[in-house]
Design an enzyme around this catalytic site. Structure first.
Site, PDB file in Angstrom:
ATOM      1  N   GLN A  98      25.622  28.504  21.757  1.00 44.44           N
ATOM      2  CA  GLN A  98      26.630  28.929  22.851  1.00 44.44           C
ATOM      3  C   GLN A  98      25.944  29.755  23.875  1.00 44.44           C
ATOM      4  OE1 GLN A  98      30.412  30.493  20.633  1.00 44.44           O
ATOM      5  NE2 GLN A  98      28.896  30.904  19.085  1.00 44.44           N
ATOM      6  N   ASN A  99      24.645  30.147  23.663  1.00 44.37           N
ATOM      7  CA  ASN A  99      23.887  30.868  24.673  1.00 44.37           C
ATOM      8  C   ASN A  99      23.411  30.299  25.942  1.00 44.37           C
ATOM      9  OD1 ASN A  99      24.335  33.078  22.837  1.00 44.37           O
ATOM     10  ND2 ASN A  99      22.212  33.135  22.167  1.00 44.37           N
ATOM     11  N   VAL A 100      23.680  30.676  27.145  1.00 41.83           N
ATOM     12  CA  VAL A 100      23.419  30.211  28.354  1.00 41.83           C
ATOM     13  C   VAL A 100      21.782  30.863  28.814  1.00 41.83           C
ATOM     14  CG1 VAL A 100      25.755  29.809  28.991  1.00 41.83           C
ATOM     15  CG2 VAL A 100      24.624  32.124  29.936  1.00 41.83           C
ATOM     16  N   HIS A 116      27.514  25.708  26.086  1.00 43.67           N
ATOM     17  CA  HIS A 116      28.388  26.293  26.965  1.00 43.67           C
ATOM     18  C   HIS A 116      27.328  26.412  28.339  1.00 43.67           C
ATOM     19  CE1 HIS A 116      30.966  28.810  24.056  1.00 43.67           C
ATOM     20  NE2 HIS A 116      31.255  27.541  24.120  1.00 43.67           N
ATOM     21  N   CYS A 127      30.410  19.263  46.310  1.00 46.74           N
ATOM     22  CA  CYS A 127      29.741  17.837  45.773  1.00 46.74           C
ATOM     23  C   CYS A 127      29.188  17.461  44.415  1.00 46.74           C
ATOM     24  CB  CYS A 127      28.620  17.503  46.952  1.00 46.74           C
ATOM     25  SG  CYS A 127      27.254  18.330  46.662  1.00 46.74           S
ATOM     26  N   CYS A 147      25.399  21.002  51.294  1.00 43.35           N
ATOM     27  CA  CYS A 147      26.860  20.436  51.941  1.00 43.35           C
ATOM     28  C   CYS A 147      27.634  21.557  52.488  1.00 43.35           C
ATOM     29  CB  CYS A 147      27.433  19.650  50.673  1.00 43.35           C
ATOM     30  SG  CYS A 147      28.399  20.409  49.624  1.00 43.35           S
ATOM     31  N   THR A 185      27.277  35.136  15.830  1.00 39.88           N
ATOM     32  CA  THR A 185      28.461  34.741  16.983  1.00 39.88           C
ATOM     33  C   THR A 185      29.857  35.496  16.292  1.00 39.88           C
ATOM     34  OG1 THR A 185      29.887  33.069  17.779  1.00 39.88           O
ATOM     35  CG2 THR A 185      28.862  32.692  15.928  1.00 39.88           C
ATOM     36  N   SER A 186      30.678  35.787  17.165  1.00 38.51           N
ATOM     37  CA  SER A 186      32.023  36.386  16.564  1.00 38.51           C
ATOM     38  C   SER A 186      32.963  35.370  16.071  1.00 38.51           C
ATOM     39  CB  SER A 186      32.549  37.261  17.736  1.00 38.51           C
ATOM     40  OG  SER A 186      32.812  36.243  18.754  1.00 38.51           O
ATOM     41  N   ASN A 210      24.904  37.909  10.433  1.00 35.30           N
ATOM     42  CA  ASN A 210      25.324  38.632  11.252  1.00 35.30           C
ATOM     43  C   ASN A 210      25.409  40.215  11.031  1.00 35.30           C
ATOM     44  OD1 ASN A 210      27.405  39.951  13.270  1.00 35.30           O
ATOM     45  ND2 ASN A 210      27.890  37.691  13.653  1.00 35.30           N
TER      46      ASN A 210
HETATM   47  C1  BJW Z   1      24.463  40.430  15.864  1.00 34.34           C
HETATM   48  C2  BJW Z   1      23.220  41.115  16.207  1.00 34.34           C
HETATM   49  C3  BJW Z   1      22.017  41.017  15.753  1.00 34.34           C
HETATM   50  C4  BJW Z   1      25.111  41.597  17.463  1.00 34.34           C
HETATM   51  N1  BJW Z   1      21.934  40.186  14.639  1.00 34.34           N
HETATM   52  N2  BJW Z   1      24.121  39.473  14.837  1.00 34.34           N
HETATM   53  C5  BJW Z   1      41.760  27.318  20.174  1.00 34.34           C
HETATM   54  C6  BJW Z   1      42.292  28.675  19.435  1.00 34.34           C
HETATM   55  C7  BJW Z   1      42.459  29.780  20.546  1.00 34.34           C
HETATM   56  C8  BJW Z   1      42.146  29.581  21.802  1.00 34.34           C
HETATM   57  C9  BJW Z   1      41.423  28.157  21.989  1.00 34.34           C
HETATM   58  C10 BJW Z   1      41.476  27.168  21.121  1.00 34.34           C
HETATM   59  N3  BJW Z   1      40.668  26.399  21.742  1.00 34.34           N
HETATM   60  C11 BJW Z   1      40.507  26.588  23.179  1.00 34.34           C
HETATM   61  C12 BJW Z   1      40.906  27.861  23.293  1.00 34.34           C
HETATM   62  C13 BJW Z   1      40.680  28.604  24.778  1.00 34.34           C
HETATM   63  C14 BJW Z   1      39.386  29.204  24.642  1.00 34.34           C
HETATM   64  C15 BJW Z   1      39.097  29.992  23.711  1.00 34.34           C
HETATM   65  O1  BJW Z   1      38.432  30.034  22.655  1.00 34.34           O
HETATM   66  N4  BJW Z   1      39.736  31.488  23.404  1.00 34.34           N
HETATM   67  C16 BJW Z   1      39.578  32.206  22.440  1.00 34.34           C
HETATM   68  C17 BJW Z   1      38.512  33.575  23.145  1.00 34.34           C
HETATM   69  C18 BJW Z   1      40.852  32.762  22.188  1.00 34.34           C
HETATM   70  N5  BJW Z   1      38.188  28.289  24.931  1.00 34.34           N
HETATM   71  C19 BJW Z   1      38.167  27.688  25.895  1.00 34.34           C
HETATM   72  O2  BJW Z   1      38.702  27.731  27.038  1.00 34.34           O
HETATM   73  C20 BJW Z   1      36.844  26.565  25.701  1.00 34.34           C
HETATM   74  N6  BJW Z   1      37.265  25.367  26.461  1.00 34.34           N
HETATM   75  C21 BJW Z   1      38.379  24.480  26.154  1.00 34.34           C
HETATM   76  O3  BJW Z   1      38.734  24.854  24.979  1.00 34.34           O
HETATM   77  O4  BJW Z   1      38.620  23.509  26.809  1.00 34.34           O
HETATM   78  C22 BJW Z   1      39.723  22.676  26.787  1.00 34.34           C
HETATM   79  C23 BJW Z   1      39.644  21.559  27.682  1.00 34.34           C
HETATM   80  C24 BJW Z   1      39.499  20.203  27.101  1.00 34.34           C
HETATM   81  C25 BJW Z   1      39.422  19.163  28.013  1.00 34.34           C
HETATM   82  C26 BJW Z   1      39.529  19.440  29.291  1.00 34.34           C
HETATM   83  C27 BJW Z   1      39.744  20.628  29.928  1.00 34.34           C
HETATM   84  C28 BJW Z   1      39.578  21.919  28.873  1.00 34.34           C
HETATM   85  C29 BJW Z   1      35.703  27.031  26.748  1.00 34.34           C
HETATM   86  C30 BJW Z   1      35.179  28.228  26.124  1.00 34.34           C
HETATM   87  C31 BJW Z   1      33.897  28.751  27.152  1.00 34.34           C
HETATM   88  C32 BJW Z   1      33.547  30.070  26.542  1.00 34.34           C
HETATM   89  N7  BJW Z   1      32.633  30.529  27.648  1.00 34.34           N
HETATM   90  C33 BJW Z   1      31.779  31.850  27.371  1.00 34.34           C
HETATM   91  C34 BJW Z   1      31.173  32.159  28.822  1.00 34.34           C
HETATM   92  C35 BJW Z   1      29.787  31.099  29.148  1.00 34.34           C
HETATM   93  C36 BJW Z   1      29.138  31.349  30.369  1.00 34.34           C
HETATM   94  C37 BJW Z   1      28.490  32.772  30.344  1.00 34.34           C
HETATM   95  O5  BJW Z   1      27.638  32.969  29.216  1.00 34.34           O
HETATM   96  O6  BJW Z   1      28.746  33.528  30.961  1.00 34.34           O
HETATM   97  O7  BJW Z   1      30.802  31.614  26.535  1.00 34.34           O
HETATM   98  S1  BJW Z   1      32.832  33.010  26.774  1.00 34.34           S
HETATM   99  C38 BJW Z   1      31.732  33.852  25.941  1.00 34.34           C
HETATM  100  O8  BJW Z   1      32.004  33.771  24.635  1.00 34.34           O
HETATM  101  C39 BJW Z   1      30.455  32.934  26.020  1.00 34.34           C
HETATM  102  C40 BJW Z   1      29.916  32.897  24.728  1.00 34.34           C
HETATM  103  O9  BJW Z   1      29.189  31.727  24.506  1.00 34.34           O
HETATM  104  C41 BJW Z   1      30.944  32.840  23.939  1.00 34.34           C
HETATM  105  C42 BJW Z   1      30.944  33.310  22.486  1.00 34.34           C
HETATM  106  O10 BJW Z   1      30.539  34.566  22.169  1.00 34.34           O
HETATM  107  P1  BJW Z   1      29.463  34.824  21.106  1.00 34.34           P
HETATM  108  O11 BJW Z   1      28.407  34.274  21.271  1.00 34.34           O
HETATM  109  O12 BJW Z   1      30.225  34.579  19.730  1.00 34.34           O
HETATM  110  O13 BJW Z   1      29.112  36.514  21.370  1.00 34.34           O
HETATM  111  P2  BJW Z   1      30.115  37.606  20.964  1.00 34.34           P
HETATM  112  O14 BJW Z   1      29.721  38.793  21.931  1.00 34.34           O
HETATM  113  O15 BJW Z   1      31.642  37.309  20.866  1.00 34.34           O
HETATM  114  O16 BJW Z   1      29.741  38.010  19.505  1.00 34.34           O
HETATM  115  C43 BJW Z   1      28.300  38.567  19.289  1.00 34.34           C
HETATM  116  C44 BJW Z   1      27.957  38.579  17.666  1.00 34.34           C
HETATM  117  O17 BJW Z   1      26.840  39.031  17.490  1.00 34.34           O
HETATM  118  C45 BJW Z   1      28.788  39.749  17.305  1.00 34.34           C
HETATM  119  O18 BJW Z   1      29.674  39.080  15.907  1.00 34.34           O
HETATM  120  C46 BJW Z   1      28.041  40.650  16.489  1.00 34.34           C
HETATM  121  O19 BJW Z   1      28.417  41.375  15.272  1.00 34.34           O
HETATM  122  C47 BJW Z   1      26.835  39.814  16.449  1.00 34.34           C
HETATM  123  N8  BJW Z   1      25.553  40.557  16.555  1.00 34.34           N
HETATM  124  N9  BJW Z   1      24.139  42.001  17.408  1.00 34.34           N
HETATM  125  C48 BJW Z   1      23.008  39.245  14.305  1.00 34.34           C
HETATM  126  N10 BJW Z   1      21.113  41.838  16.362  1.00 34.34           N
HETATM  127 ZN    ZN Z   2      27.296  20.534  47.467  1.00 36.94          ZN
END
Ligand code: BJW
Ligand code: ZN
Length: 237
Positions: A98-100, A116, A127, A147, A185-186, A210
Site C-alpha cells: 500500500q506504500n507509495v 496505492h 491531459c 499542457c 498495516t492497520s 505488527n
Molecule cells: C508497525 C511498525 C513497525 C508501526 N513494525 N508495524 C469498505 C468499508 C469501509 C470503507 C470503504 C470500503 N471500501 C471502500 C471504502 C472507502 C475507502 C476506505 O477504505 N475508507 C476507510 C478508511 C474507512 N477506500 C477507498 O476510498 C479506496 N477506493 C475505493 O474504494 O474506490 C472505490 C471505487 C471503485 C470504482 C471507481 C471509483 C471508486 C481508495 C483507498 C486509497 C487509500 N489511499 C491512501 C493514500 C495513498 C497515497 C498517499 O500515500 O498519500 O493510502 S490513505 C492511506 O491509508 C494510504 C495507505 O496506503 C493506507 C493504509 O494505511 P496503512 O499502510 O495501513 O498505515 P496506518 O498508518 O494506518 O497503519 C500503520 C500500521 O503499522 C499500524 O497498524 C501500526 O501499528 C503499524 N506499525 N510501526 C510493524 N515498526
Molecule cells: Zn497535461
C-alpha cells in the site's frame, strides 16, 4: 508462535505479502494513523482525497512535497531487505504494497504491486500525461504540465479506484497463497484490507507482523507483535 510461522513459511509454495506504512516506520517515515500520523493539523483522510486537491492543490502538494523530502532521506530497512530474500527463496512470491514510498524497489524487490500508486510519479489532471519526477523538493507548487494543467501525485486517493490491472494481480496472488503475510498495516483501508479475507477464505495461513493489534488480528492465524525490521529477518533465519 515464531517457530510455527517459520514451519508454515519455509515449505510454502506460494507466498503473498501485504505491506503497509509500518514496514517503513523504522526507516523514519511516519505512518498515517496513530502517534506521528498528523501533518500540521491534518489527517490523511483530510488530504488524500480528490476533493481536497480540487479545493487547495497547493496545500495537498505541500504535504506530498514534505513527504517526498522525508522519503528521499530514508533508507530501506531490514524488513524491506528480508522480503527481497523471501522473493528469491519462495517458488511463487507476490509483494503487494500500500506504500507509495518506493522503498521495496530500492531494497531490491524485483516485482512490487503498488496498489496505492507511487509518490514519485506525477500525472496531469488535465491531459493525463504521467512521468517520473524524483526531485526531493519541487520548486513551484503545484507543478504544471506542458499542457498547462495541474499535475497531481500518481497515488490513489479516497474514493478513487485502484489501478485495475495491479489490483487483479493482487487478488489473484492472495487467492493462490499458501501463506499470506500482513506486515505493518492497520488494515482499515479498503479494498486493500479485503486481500486478507480473500487469502484466508481461500485457505492461506495468515501471519500478521505488527507492533499493535489491528483489524486483521482477529482473522490472522498468528499475530507476531513487534517491529517488522526485527521479526521478519528472524522468521527467515
Ligand atoms: C508497525 C511498525 C513497525 C508501526 N513494525 N508495524 C469498505 C468499508 C469501509 C470503507 C470503504 C470500503 N471500501 C471502500 C471504502 C472507502 C475507502 C476506505 O477504505 N475508507 C476507510 C478508511 C474507512 N477506500 C477507498 O476510498 C479506496 N477506493 C475505493 O474504494 O474506490 C472505490 C471505487 C471503485 C470504482 C471507481 C471509483 C471508486 C481508495 C483507498 C486509497 C487509500 N489511499 C491512501 C493514500 C495513498 C497515497 C498517499 O500515500 O498519500 O493510502 S490513505 C492511506 O491509508 C494510504 C495507505 O496506503 C493506507 C493504509 O494505511 P496503512 O499502510 O495501513 O498505515 P496506518 O498508518 O494506518 O497503519 C500503520 C500500521 O503499522 C499500524 O497498524 C501500526 O501499528 C503499524 N506499525 N510501526 C510493524 N515498526
Ligand atoms: Zn497535461
Amino acid at each position: 508462535m515464531k517457530d510455527q510461522a517459520r514451519e508454515w513459511l519455509c515449505p510454502a509454495r506460494s507466498v503473498a505479502v501485504l505491506t503497509g506504512a509500518g514496514i517503513s516506520a523504522e526507516s523514519g517515515i511516519p505512518t498515517f494513523r496513530g502517534a506521528g500520523g498528523l501533518w500540521r493539523e491534518y489527517r490523511a483522510e483530510d488530504l488524500a482525497t480528490p476533493q481536497a486537491f480540487a479545493r487547495d492543490p497547493k496545500l495537498v502538494w505541500e504535504w506530498y512535497d514534505w513527504r517526498r523530502g522525508v522519503i528521499a532521506q530514508a533508507q530501506p530497512n531490514a524488513a524491506h531487505r528480508a522480503l527481497v530474500q523471501l522473493e528469491r527463496r519462495a517458488p511463487e512470491f507476490t509483494l503487494i504494497t500500500q506504500n507509495v514510498d518506493g522503498l521495496h524497489d530500492r531494497a531490491g524487490s524485483a516485482r512490487v504491486l503498488k496498489i496505492h500508486g507511487d509518490i514519485w510519479i506525477l500525472r496531469c489532471s488535465r491531459c493525463g500525461r504521467e512521468h517520473q519526477d524524483c526531485r526531493a523538493s519541487i520548486p513551484d507548487l503545484p507543478p504544471r504540465c506542458a499542457c498547462g494543467g495541474i499535475e497531481r501525485p500518481g497515488v490513489v486517493w479516497f474514493g478513487e479506484a485502484l489501478p485495475p490491472d495491479v489490483w487483479s494481480c493482487a487478488e489473484h496472488a492472495a487467492s493462490r497463497a499458501d501463506v499470506f503475510l500482513v506486515i505493518g498495516t492497520s488494515a482499515v483501508v479498503y479494498p486493500a484490507a479485503r486481500l486478507v479475507d480473500i487469502a484466508k477464505v481461500r485457505g492461506a495461513k495468515v501471519i500478521e507482523i505488527n507492533i499493535a493489534e489491528t483489524a486483521a488480528s482477529a482473522i490472522a492465524d498468528i499475530s507476531l507483535r513487534g517491529a517488522a525490521a526485527e521479526i521478519l529477518p528472524e522468521l527467515l533465519a
